[in-house]
Write an enzyme that holds these catalytic residues in place. Structure first.
Site, mmCIF file in Angstrom:
data_model
loop_
_atom_site.group_PDB
_atom_site.id
_atom_site.type_symbol
_atom_site.label_atom_id
_atom_site.label_comp_id
_atom_site.label_asym_id
_atom_site.label_seq_id
_atom_site.Cartn_x
_atom_site.Cartn_y
_atom_site.Cartn_z
ATOM 1 N NE ARG A 75 54.885 -35.325 -47.181
ATOM 2 C CZ ARG A 75 53.992 -34.702 -46.434
ATOM 3 N NH1 ARG A 75 53.085 -35.386 -45.779
ATOM 4 N NH2 ARG A 75 53.989 -33.399 -46.326
ATOM 5 C CG ASN A 93 56.984 -35.676 -44.493
ATOM 6 O OD1 ASN A 93 57.688 -36.151 -45.376
ATOM 7 N ND2 ASN A 93 56.545 -34.433 -44.535
#
Length: 148
Positions: A75, A93
């Protein structure tokens, strides 16, 4: 044997937005040196039709990345890459172990972001990558969102 070159040789350097005039002067030696550098006032060319041009339209896609993609800086890496490319959107996520993202921006930048996500950061192992056209609005910038 020293050659006498012309005293004022003007070289013209052109870049995309400005023009510089370089004047060189030589003496009886063989090596010229720059004696004067002038830069004219900068001119900014604004073409209002560029924002509506079809040469690089805005593209928005939602992507799903599967494999070893959580716990490997995916990320944060995505935020850094998207910001570097000027792509708007978000990344998060998912509880199933995948990563989901929304990319919006110039078509070639979004395509480049997709290519980068297919490879992922150094410790990621991408086993599946899917992209879907989207009409979602992203807002400015790129954000890391909470897990869903």
């Amino acid at each position: 044997m020293a050659h006498l070159l012309s005293k004022n040789v003007a070289l013209l350097y052109r870049s995309r937005l400005e023009t510089c005039k370089i004047t060189t002067t030589t003496t009886n030696s063989a090596s010229p040196f720059i004696s004067h550098l002038t830069t004219p006032p900068r001119r900014f060319i604004v073409n209002m039709s560029d924002s509506n041009s079809n040469t690089n339209p805005i593209k928005t896609v939602r992507v799903e990345v599967k494999g070893v993609v959580q716990g490997v800086f995916f990320r944060n890496w995505t935020v850094e890459n998207a910001s570097q490319l000027g792509v708007n959107g978000w990344v998060r996520n998912r509880r199933d172990g995948s990563v989901e993202a929304l990319f919006s921006g110039e078509s070639d930048k979004v395509d480049e972001m997709q290519q980068r996500c297919r490879r992922g950061p150094q410790h990621a192992v991408v086993t599946s990558f899917q992209a879907f056209p989207s009409s979602d609005q992203t807002g400015p910038g790129f954000q890391r969102r909470p897990t869903v």
